[in-house]
Design a protein around this motif. Structure first.
Motif, PDB file in Angstrom:
ATOM      1  N   ALA A  51      33.105   3.992 -17.671  1.00 31.87           N
ATOM      2  CA  ALA A  51      33.596   4.338 -19.037  1.00 31.87           C
ATOM      3  C   ALA A  51      34.689   3.482 -19.636  1.00 31.87           C
ATOM      4  N   GLU A  52      35.386   2.869 -18.481  1.00 26.95           N
ATOM      5  CA  GLU A  52      36.401   1.920 -18.657  1.00 26.95           C
ATOM      6  C   GLU A  52      35.820   0.604 -19.057  1.00 26.95           C
ATOM      7  N   ASP A  53      34.732   0.206 -18.416  1.00 27.88           N
ATOM      8  CA  ASP A  53      34.226  -1.038 -18.765  1.00 27.88           C
ATOM      9  C   ASP A  53      33.705  -1.084 -20.259  1.00 27.88           C
ATOM     10  N   LEU A  54      32.932   0.326 -20.513  1.00 34.83           N
ATOM     11  CA  LEU A  54      32.412   0.318 -21.719  1.00 34.83           C
ATOM     12  C   LEU A  54      33.314   0.398 -22.937  1.00 34.83           C
ATOM     13  N   GLU A  55      34.665   1.142 -22.951  1.00 35.09           N
ATOM     14  CA  GLU A  55      35.440   0.963 -23.728  1.00 35.09           C
ATOM     15  C   GLU A  55      36.307  -0.380 -23.813  1.00 35.09           C
ATOM     16  N   THR A  56      36.354  -1.094 -22.635  1.00 37.06           N
ATOM     17  CA  THR A  56      36.983  -2.302 -22.755  1.00 37.06           C
ATOM     18  C   THR A  56      36.178  -3.437 -23.142  1.00 37.06           C
ATOM     19  N   HIS A  57      34.876  -3.497 -22.721  1.00 38.54           N
ATOM     20  CA  HIS A  57      34.137  -4.934 -22.725  1.00 38.54           C
ATOM     21  C   HIS A  57      32.827  -4.258 -23.972  1.00 38.54           C
ATOM     22  N   GLY A  58      32.674  -3.287 -24.285  1.00 42.75           N
ATOM     23  CA  GLY A  58      31.570  -2.733 -24.931  1.00 42.75           C
ATOM     24  C   GLY A  58      30.218  -2.784 -24.168  1.00 42.75           C
ATOM     25  N   ALA A  59      29.198  -2.122 -24.966  1.00 45.67           N
ATOM     26  CA  ALA A  59      27.840  -1.823 -24.403  1.00 45.67           C
ATOM     27  C   ALA A  59      27.274  -3.280 -23.838  1.00 45.67           C
ATOM     28  N   SER A  60      26.881  -2.926 -22.441  1.00 49.05           N
ATOM     29  CA  SER A  60      25.816  -4.182 -22.046  1.00 49.05           C
ATOM     30  C   SER A  60      26.534  -5.325 -21.439  1.00 49.05           C
ATOM     31  N   ALA A  61      27.735  -5.541 -21.690  1.00 49.33           N
ATOM     32  CA  ALA A  61      28.526  -6.753 -21.321  1.00 49.33           C
ATOM     33  C   ALA A  61      28.611  -6.991 -19.717  1.00 49.33           C
ATOM     34  N   VAL A  62      29.304  -5.910 -19.209  1.00 48.72           N
ATOM     35  CA  VAL A  62      29.186  -5.695 -17.543  1.00 48.72           C
ATOM     36  C   VAL A  62      28.066  -6.048 -16.887  1.00 48.72           C
ATOM     37  N   PRO A  63      27.061  -4.898 -17.162  1.00 49.06           N
ATOM     38  CA  PRO A  63      25.637  -5.127 -16.477  1.00 49.06           C
ATOM     39  C   PRO A  63      25.046  -6.475 -16.693  1.00 49.06           C
ATOM     40  N   VAL A  64      25.087  -7.134 -17.796  1.00 47.71           N
ATOM     41  CA  VAL A  64      24.553  -8.317 -17.997  1.00 47.71           C
ATOM     42  C   VAL A  64      25.048  -9.451 -17.120  1.00 47.71           C
ATOM     43  N   ALA A  65      26.738  -9.471 -17.119  1.00 44.36           N
ATOM     44  CA  ALA A  65      27.250 -10.355 -16.030  1.00 44.36           C
ATOM     45  C   ALA A  65      26.846 -10.218 -14.777  1.00 44.36           C
ATOM     46  N   GLN A  66      26.887  -8.692 -14.339  1.00 44.86           N
ATOM     47  CA  GLN A  66      26.477  -8.620 -12.978  1.00 44.86           C
ATOM     48  C   GLN A  66      25.267  -8.891 -12.581  1.00 44.86           C
ATOM     49  N   LEU A  67      24.014  -8.887 -13.741  1.00 49.06           N
ATOM     50  CA  LEU A  67      22.691  -9.331 -13.164  1.00 49.06           C
ATOM     51  C   LEU A  67      22.610 -11.009 -13.332  1.00 49.06           C
ATOM     52  N   LYS A  68      23.353 -11.637 -13.970  1.00 54.59           N
ATOM     53  CA  LYS A  68      23.355 -13.099 -14.107  1.00 54.59           C
ATOM     54  C   LYS A  68      23.951 -13.721 -12.497  1.00 54.59           C
TER      55      LYS A  68
ATOM     56  N   ARG B  61      16.479  -7.751 -19.724  1.00 55.15           N
ATOM     57  CA  ARG B  61      15.549  -8.367 -19.822  1.00 55.15           C
ATOM     58  C   ARG B  61      15.654  -9.785 -20.080  1.00 55.15           C
ATOM     59  N   ALA B  62      16.364 -10.213 -21.093  1.00 57.95           N
ATOM     60  CA  ALA B  62      16.723 -11.586 -21.519  1.00 57.95           C
ATOM     61  C   ALA B  62      17.258 -12.118 -20.507  1.00 57.95           C
ATOM     62  N   VAL B  63      18.246 -11.580 -19.857  1.00 61.98           N
ATOM     63  CA  VAL B  63      18.817 -12.334 -18.612  1.00 61.98           C
ATOM     64  C   VAL B  63      17.809 -12.942 -17.569  1.00 61.98           C
ATOM     65  N   VAL B  64      16.761 -11.648 -17.253  1.00 68.82           N
ATOM     66  CA  VAL B  64      15.765 -12.113 -16.181  1.00 68.82           C
ATOM     67  C   VAL B  64      14.934 -13.309 -16.760  1.00 68.82           C
TER      68      VAL B  64
END
Length: 270
Positions: free
Chosen positions: A148-165, A206-209
């Protein structure tokens, strides 16, 4: 296992419903659950080619479940909940990918939110484990998500996208992987993300993949949603074009609930 089957595919991607049992069920309880789930699906005349079912038992259950699946010709895939970055050696308590492969494991969870939270597994460790899985012929189920903190701080998708990259760094083009999006803020809360929220993130994943592994691999890669998945909400997620299945937690421990999730195509007409 695999990304394409005849008859039951979504744009060439066979839906994958995966049950992560976490630290639940001893080997006797695991055998009973698999048998009951198999019977429930067969009684319902479920078409096994339309949806791939995978179970991820605790390490102590793997041999028993593998033997049962093989002996009874049960059409479930088997996965492990974690693996070591090491092949062998003085690493007490760790499990090598080569051991898992000997047990006919096809999949292994990597970077699950609980491993990240309780075992301090950062993105670099996750990336190393992805490489270890691939080295031993296992398909990594790469878990990414935000608090929830990530979502509030970085917005939707930013953290999972960075993790997958990071997880896909130096992975060869065309390599088979599965991605599981876990909105940590939804797990165990009973309040899942909306299908639209899941689609927004899965589309970006999927765009990251595509960027890392190529367009063909991205088209074939299955992206799962995991976060308070239930029989009552699975259909909505599966209507989204970039959601190809679910990583199911608590509901996978209940035969009727898990069978209903697996049979989403029948009982909701998707």
């Amino acid at each position: 296992m695999g990304t394409v089957t005849q008859g039951g595919s979504r744009q060439g991607r066979t839906p994958l419903i995966a049950g992560n049992w976490k630290m639940n069920l001893d080997y006797q309880q695991a055998i009973a659950l698999v048998q009951k789930l198999d019977w429930a699906l067969k009684d319902a005349k479920h078409d096994a080619s339309s949806v791939e079912v995978a179970v991820f038992p605790p390490f102590t259950d793997l041999r028993s479940v593998q033997t049962l699946i093989s002996a009874d010709k049960i059409e479930f895939s088997l996965g492990a909940q974690d693996l070591s970055v090491h092949d062998s050696g003085a690493y007490t308590g760790e499990i090598s990918g080569q051991f898992l492969k000997k047990l006919d494991c096809g999949y292994v969870l990597i970077g699950h939110s609980e491993r990240r939270q309780y075992h301090d597994e950062g993105d670099d460790v996750v990336a190393a484990k992805v490489k270890a899985a691939i080295k031993h012929g296992l398909v990594p189920v790469i878990c990414v998500g935000e608090t929830a903190e990530d979502l509030e701080t970085h917005g939707a998708s930013a953290v999972p996208v960075a993790q997958l990259k990071t997880a896909l760094t130096d992975v060869a083009a065309g390599t088979e992987v599965v991605v599981a999006y876990e909105p940590v803020w939804a797990i165990g809360s009973g309040q899942a993300a909306t299908p639209e929220q899941a689609q927004q993130v899965c589309e970006k994943l999927r765009a990251v993949v595509a960027e890392a592994l190529g367009a063909d691999a991205a088209a074939a890669t299955r992206i799962l949603y995991g976060g308070s998945v239930a029989a009552g909400n699975i259909a909505g997620f599966m209507r989204e074009p970039d959601v190809d299945g679910a990583l199911v937690g608590g509901a996978s421990l209940k035969v009727d609930d898990f069978a209903a999730i697996i049979r989403y195509q029948k009982h909701v007409g998707v």
